[in-house]
Write an enzyme that holds these catalytic residues in place. Structure first.
Site, PDB file in Angstrom:
ATOM      1  CG  ASN A  46      -0.137   0.014   2.510  1.00  0.00           C
ATOM      2  OD1 ASN A  46       0.507   1.001   2.812  1.00  0.00           O
ATOM      3  ND2 ASN A  46      -0.140  -1.085   3.260  1.00  0.00           N
ATOM      4  CG  ASP A  92      -5.995  -5.975   6.993  1.00  0.00           C
ATOM      5  OD1 ASP A  92      -5.420  -5.889   8.096  1.00  0.00           O
ATOM      6  OD2 ASP A  92      -6.700  -5.060   6.530  1.00  0.00           O
TER       7      ASP A  92
HETATM    8  O1  PMT Z   1       2.548   6.518   6.342  1.00  0.00           O
HETATM    9  P1  PMT Z   1       1.832   7.736   5.768  1.00  0.00           P
HETATM   10  O2  PMT Z   1       2.035   7.871   4.283  1.00  0.00           O
HETATM   11  O3  PMT Z   1       2.187   8.995   6.505  1.00  0.00           O
HETATM   12  O4  PMT Z   1       0.269   7.503   5.964  1.00  0.00           O
HETATM   13  C1  PMT Z   1      -0.256   7.462   7.265  1.00  0.00           C
HETATM   14  C2  PMT Z   1      -1.325   6.383   7.427  1.00  0.00           C
HETATM   15  C3  PMT Z   1      -2.523   6.729   6.530  1.00  0.00           C
HETATM   16  C4  PMT Z   1      -0.770   5.007   7.016  1.00  0.00           C
HETATM   17  C5  PMT Z   1      -1.707   6.377   8.941  1.00  0.00           C
HETATM   18  O5  PMT Z   1      -2.178   7.635   9.326  1.00  0.00           O
HETATM   19  C6  PMT Z   1      -2.764   5.319   9.236  1.00  0.00           C
HETATM   20  O6  PMT Z   1      -3.957   5.527   9.085  1.00  0.00           O
HETATM   21  N1  PMT Z   1      -2.305   4.113   9.671  1.00  0.00           N
HETATM   22  C7  PMT Z   1      -3.165   2.947   9.916  1.00  0.00           C
HETATM   23  C8  PMT Z   1      -3.437   2.255   8.617  1.00  0.00           C
HETATM   24  C9  PMT Z   1      -4.279   1.004   8.805  1.00  0.00           C
HETATM   25  O7  PMT Z   1      -3.817  -0.059   8.493  1.00  0.00           O
HETATM   26  O8  PMT Z   1      -5.453   1.211   9.375  1.00  0.00           O
HETATM   27  P2  PMT Z   1      -6.526   0.002   9.713  1.00  0.00           P
HETATM   28  O9  PMT Z   1      -7.766   0.760  10.001  1.00  0.00           O
HETATM   29  O10 PMT Z   1      -6.530  -0.986   8.625  1.00  0.00           O
HETATM   30  O11 PMT Z   1      -5.935  -0.679  10.994  1.00  0.00           O
HETATM   31  C10 PMT Z   1      -6.302  -0.289  12.322  1.00  0.00           C
HETATM   32  C11 PMT Z   1      -5.138  -0.384  13.245  1.00  0.00           C
HETATM   33  O12 PMT Z   1      -4.708  -1.738  13.384  1.00  0.00           O
HETATM   34  C12 PMT Z   1      -3.903   0.407  12.820  1.00  0.00           C
HETATM   35  O13 PMT Z   1      -3.349   0.969  13.991  1.00  0.00           O
HETATM   36  C13 PMT Z   1      -2.973  -0.658  12.237  1.00  0.00           C
HETATM   37  O14 PMT Z   1      -1.586  -0.314  12.406  1.00  0.00           O
HETATM   38  C14 PMT Z   1      -3.333  -1.883  13.057  1.00  0.00           C
HETATM   39  N2  PMT Z   1      -3.179  -3.154  12.352  1.00  0.00           N
HETATM   40  C15 PMT Z   1      -3.970  -3.445  11.274  1.00  0.00           C
HETATM   41  C16 PMT Z   1      -3.858  -4.673  10.652  1.00  0.00           C
HETATM   42  C17 PMT Z   1      -2.910  -5.605  11.122  1.00  0.00           C
HETATM   43  N3  PMT Z   1      -2.756  -6.793  10.529  1.00  0.00           N
HETATM   44  N4  PMT Z   1      -2.136  -5.292  12.182  1.00  0.00           N
HETATM   45  C18 PMT Z   1      -2.246  -4.091  12.792  1.00  0.00           C
HETATM   46  O15 PMT Z   1      -1.518  -3.795  13.751  1.00  0.00           O
END
Ligand code: PMT
Length: 403
Positions: A214, A283
């Site tokens: 991504n 994921d």
């Molecule tokens: O890196 P940049 O270009 O500055 O962009 C910043 C960002 C958009 C990446 C950042 O601000 C952001 O939103 N990061 C989280 C991205 C994400 O994967 O969101 P999610 O809603 O899918 O996941 C929720 C949370 O679970 C996040 O804290 C993620 O790190 C965590 N996660 C998700 C999936 C996984 N397998 N393990 C995790 O730890």
């Protein structure tokens, strides 16, 4: 060039004084001056006679440095000689073996050494000299003495020096001197805290040369890591594959895949006070495969993706009472509802939700727009701001709500 994610705009009105001594690296003090002035930090400077063989006070003045000092008895000098005493930090860069020796021994035989002797605040010293001069027992003894007195020491780098020798003696990179100075100007309200961050994307390879990933650049996470380190925390950043500078005061653990990130985070998190999960973790992953490169043959390529571990949900789900976790939510719609559900489902103390389909927010942008929400039901929407500013405010929020 100072990277944009080092440019924290919270130092308006602070004042630093720069001591410049005679080294071929003296021109780098001009870059340093320019970087501080960009953050609206007021810069004064004192140039020794030897420094003025390499750079002129006119150059510092033209950039906006004020007050400017050269020799003690200069005609027309309007300032009190010991006026730098009111600065918030005193930085000597580059520092010769001579000024290091004078500082260690309390000598005050020119204007800069007098000012340093009289200065009551935080001092940082970044030496630059021939490697044999640096290694000399006298210099090493003086350097140790400065450390024992609480002077901030920025070790010289290794490499070729101007006189042709190779070894340790090159001025540390300007961005390191810059960030160490910002740390000296920052409140130390996270001192004693250990903070772990995940940042950047992960890559899931489906043959040896191609991957599923991504557009995360790691900027948001880097801003949080740097802000925490400036404020005194001991910071470990677990970084996916990103081209991103991080200061030496941050321990960096580079990883590639979600499973590597999970293993590194599971190893580090038990010793931490706060975990901040900004990484955009894939994921799903394609099946393990040892093919050099899939060849196109006309037939569709069908791969069955497996779910990856949820690093945040796993570690936050089993955290101790004294640990805090901050999650991020990347959302294309229903920002508030989805963030609220992730806050509860992943057992978080704070969630920061950002819209990823909005210009100036989310992935690969210098700015972001976020909704923050904590486990006590407190919630705030922040307007579009630089990611540095958002990072600073997130730590303010954590500190405000930590008993
Ligand atoms: O890196 P940049 O270009 O500055 O962009 C910043 C960002 C958009 C990446 C950042 O601000 C952001 O939103 N990061 C989280 C991205 C994400 O994967 O969101 P999610 O809603 O899918 O996941 C929720 C949370 O679970 C996040 O804290 C993620 O790190 C965590 N996660 C998700 C999936 C996984 N397998 N393990 C995790 O730890």
């Amino acid at each position: 060039m100072i990277p944009d994610h080092y440019l924290f705009d919270t130092f308006h009105g602070k004042r630093i004084h720069l001591g410049v001594t005679g080294s071929i690296a003296a021109y780098k003090a001009l870059d340093l001056t320019r970087a501080f002035l960009r953050l609206h930090i007021q810069v004064g400077a004192t140039l020794t006679d030897a420094a003025r063989k390499f750079v002129t006070d006119l150059s510092f003045g033209a950039l906006g440095a004020d007050p400017l000092f050269t020799d003690m008895f200069a005609e027309g000098m309007n300032y009190d000689h010991l006026e730098p005493a009111v600065a918030d930090a005193f930085v000597v860069a580059p520092a010769t073996a001579n000024i290091v020796a004078k500082m260690a021994n309390g000598l005050a035989d020119d204007l800069l050494s007098c000012q340093l002797l009289a200065y009551p605040g935080p001092v940082l010293v970044a030496p630059a000299m021939n490697p044999r001069m640096w290694q000399a027992p006298a210099t090493q003894h003086n350097w140790k003495t400065l450390g024992e007195r609480g002077v901030g020491r920025i070790e010289p780098d290794c490499g070729n020096v101007a006189c042709g020798d190779t070894g340790q003696g090159r001025l540390a990179p300007v961005d390191e001197i810059f960030i160490r100075t910002l740390a000296a100007l920052s409140p130390q309200d996270l001192r004693g805290k250990k903070v772990m961050l995940t940042l950047g994307p992960t890559r899931e390879y489906f043959d040896r040369v191609r991957f599923w990933s991504n557009p995360s650049t790691g900027i948001m996470g880097a801003c949080l890591a740097i802000a925490a380190a400036l404020r005194g925390a001991e910071v470990t950043a677990i970084t996916g594959p990103v081209e991103l500078a991080l200061p030496a005061m941050i321990r960096r653990i580079p990883v590639v895949s979600a499973r590597e990130m999970f293993e590194a985070a599971a190893d580090v998190f038990p010793s931490q006070d706060i975990g901040c999960f900004t990484a955009a973790v894939a994921d799903f992953r394609p099946p393990a495969c040892d093919i050099g490169k899939f060849k196109k043959g006309g037939a569709p390529l069908a791969l069955t993706f497996e779910p990856n571990p949820d690093i945040l949900a796993t570690l936050s789900g089993s955290k101790r009472q004294d640990q805090q976790t901050i999650g991020f939510a990347a959302e294309a719609q229903n920002l508030e509802a989805n963030a609220s559900s992730k806050l509860a489902r992943k057992n978080l103390d704070l969630i920061v939700a950002n819209p990823v389909d909005e210009p100036g927010a989310g992935f690969a942008s210098k700015t972001n727009r976020v909704l923050v929400m904590d486990r006590h039901g407190r919630q705030e929407s922040w307007p579009q701001l630089p990611k540095t500013e958002i990072a600073w405010r997130i730590w303010d929020w954590i500190l405000m709500n930590t008993p």
